[in-house]
Design an enzyme around this catalytic site. Structure first.
Site, mmCIF file in Angstrom:
data_model
loop_
_atom_site.group_PDB
_atom_site.id
_atom_site.type_symbol
_atom_site.label_atom_id
_atom_site.label_comp_id
_atom_site.label_asym_id
_atom_site.label_seq_id
_atom_site.Cartn_x
_atom_site.Cartn_y
_atom_site.Cartn_z
ATOM 1 N N LYS A 171 0.807 -1.219 0.000
ATOM 2 C CA LYS A 171 0.000 0.000 0.000
ATOM 3 C C LYS A 171 0.845 1.277 0.000
ATOM 4 C CE LYS A 171 -4.423 -1.293 0.198
ATOM 5 N NZ LYS A 171 -5.484 -0.758 -0.663
ATOM 6 N N SER B 99 1.146 -9.850 -0.295
ATOM 7 C CA SER B 99 0.832 -8.425 -0.267
ATOM 8 C C SER B 99 1.039 -7.745 1.075
ATOM 9 C CB SER B 99 -0.619 -8.204 -0.716
ATOM 10 O OG SER B 99 -1.512 -8.860 0.162
#
Length: 522
Positions: free
Chosen positions: A65, A319
């Site tokens: 992110k 992720s």
């Protein structure tokens, strides 16, 4: 179900080209780390393919992110830079935005649900952002952030539905294509709101069109799958909360536009498969992923199992790794189930001396991982048993056949969510027959005092006959509750009970007729 890619419309090619140029030019590496693409040796050997993991868990905020948040801030105009930025996030976007804003000398205000684990709240504050705890859910925090944006003139930074954010996330694909030692046949990408898969898929299809792009979603939060199936964005009525990093009810508008033309397929995985993938990543890397972080590996394994592909170069994106340590207890319990190496059974055995030994003899040399006993009556007993096995698909049918042949009534509980969450920890309990007992499973926001608040909201109209709560270290608590209702006026009481539940606003499921309940709790 397979959802094939549609042909890329001519008018959309220019848009993809522009996005690819933005990805190539993204000046993010004064803050963002180029993460390694490593070979997962154990997984590769086990599944007969070269399997590589893109280690986005190694970013400074332990999540990809950071890429999108930082790239978006770099694109602010001069007027926007004069005002604070604001966002809503339960964790990873918040940390990426906080670090990015501090790096650029900007003030960031981030609204986080009250249910957000303290470790994430503290991390965002340490990174320099102002944190406002607002609402029990992301949606409530999101609405609060939008109100503050208008009231204070802040600049809202969306976690995924923004072209600049998408371009920042797309740099993961830029690195992966360059780092791989051979052509990537298929790449597996986790999907929440769609920012990561939109950016990566567009870049991959432009630079390496023969590479298949497969999105991976939890079965209970598959918003992209639902949208591709309907050929339009849809809003899921409910989403599961285990993989909280991808618990999104609706795919983003912009991200869906890219996914429609650039994503080849979507694979859905369940909670047990995600838990098994967390263990797989740990065994290959000695690092622990959050559930959303392990999603792509879970999808990769399922895809290999379903298609039987061999000798291919497969890449999965890890992720993120932002997870409360307490959650490992629950994850560890379910890993063997996700690997297909354990089965859970409810078996009725005679209530007599030597019956347990004979039961174990029927099971044979398989290891028993769990054994819970419940007296039923003077003639029989109920046993909740976990049995380890090397390959559940082939061994479980034979085991059930052997047990039935030996006259043991048996029910397979392996895929029974209630049995795995609650019943395995509370075998026992009988209700008096002058009442009609009904059982419900609830999920409610987890925070200090949450259990007391839940009980207070339940009120005192109905007598609680059974209660089981276990803190899994997640954002939501899970409770199994039994209610004793009078047999007279039962329908009226049930209607009133359901009306009360609806007013509470908690997610709930009736479990009265669940086989696990019938076997052990009534």
């Amino acid at each position: 179900m397979t959802i094939e890619t549609k042909n890329i419309p001519v008018h959309f090619e220019a848009r993809i080209t522009a996005l690819v140029k933005s990805i190539l030019r993204a000046p993010i590496y004064d803050l963002v780390q180029e993460t390694p693409l490593i070979k997962a040796n154990l997984l590769s050997e086990r599944f007969g393919n070269q399997i590589q993991i893109k280690r986005e868990d190694l970013q400074p905020v332990f999540s990809f992110k950071l890429r999108g948040a930082y790239h978006r801030l770099l694109k602010l105009d001069e007027d926007q830079k004069k005002n604070p930025v604001i966002a809503a996030s339960a964790g990873n976007h918040a940390q990426g935005l906080a670090m990015s804003a501090t790096h650029l000398g900007l003030h960031a205000c981030i609204l986080m649900p009250v249910t957000t684990p303290e470790i994430k709240v503290d991390s965002v504050r340490r990174l320099g952002a102002e944190v406002i705890l607002h609402g029990d859910t992301f949606d409530e925090a999101y609405e609060g952030a939008q109100r503050l944006e208008k009231a204070r003139g802040y600049t809202f930074i969306h976690p995924y539905d923004d072209e600049h954010v998408i371009a920042g996330q797309g740099t993961v694909a830029l690195e992966a294509l360059r780092q791989s030692n051979r052509h990537i046949d298929t790449i597996f990408i986790p999907v929440g709101g769609g920012g990561l898969i939109a950016g990566m898929a567009a870049y991959i299809k432009y630079l390496s069109p023969k590479t298949r792009v497969i999105g991976v979603e939890p079965e209970d939060a598959a918003c992209l799958f639902a949208a591709l199936e309907a050929n339009k964005r849809v809003t899921l009525k409910e989403v599961g909360l285990f993989a909280d990093g991808v618990a999104v009810k609706q795919i983003g508008k912009t991200t869906f536009e890219y996914a429609q033309v650039c994503v080849d397929e979507v694979v859905k995985v369940n909670t047990d498969e995600i838990c098994a993938a967390i263990k797989d990543i740990y065994e290959d890397t000695r690092s622990i992923s959050e559930p959303a972080g392990a999603l792509a590996i879970a999808g990769l394994k399922k895809y290999i199992h379903d298609t039987g592909i061999q000798g291919k170069n497969l890449v999965a994106v890890n992720s993120g790794a932002n997870m409360n340590f307490d959650r490992l207890r629950n994850i560890s319990e379910r890993t063997a189930l996700g690997e297909g190496r354990e089965a859970l059974l409810a078996v009725t055995i005679p209530e007599e001396i030597g019956s347990f030994k004979r039961f174990c003899t029927t099971i044979g040399k398989r290891s028993i991982s769990e054994f819970n006993y419940r007296y039923a009556d003077h003639s029989q007993a109920k046993v909740y048993v976990g049995v380890q096995m090397l390959n559940r698909e082939t061994e479980l049918p034979k085991l059930i056949h052997d047990l039935k042949s030996a006259n043991y009534p048996v029910v397979d509980m392996t895929d029974n969510e209630l049995a795995k969450i609650h019943v395995r920890h509370m075998v026992g309990g009988r209700s008096t027959k002058k009442f009609h007992e009904v059982l419900y499973r609830f999920e409610f926001p987890e925070r200090p005092g949450a259990l007391l608040a839940f009980l207070e909201k339940m009120g005192q109209r109905w007598n609680i006959s059974l209660f089981h709560y276990r803190n899994h270290g997640a954002a939501y608590g899970r409770v199994l509750v039994g209610f004793n209702l009078l047999n007279s006026g039962l329908e009226i009481e049930l209607t009133a009970l359901h009306s009360h539940f609806d007013e509470l606003g908690y997610r709930y499921f009736e479990e009265t007729d669940n086989p696990a309940v019938q076997a052990f709790l009534v």
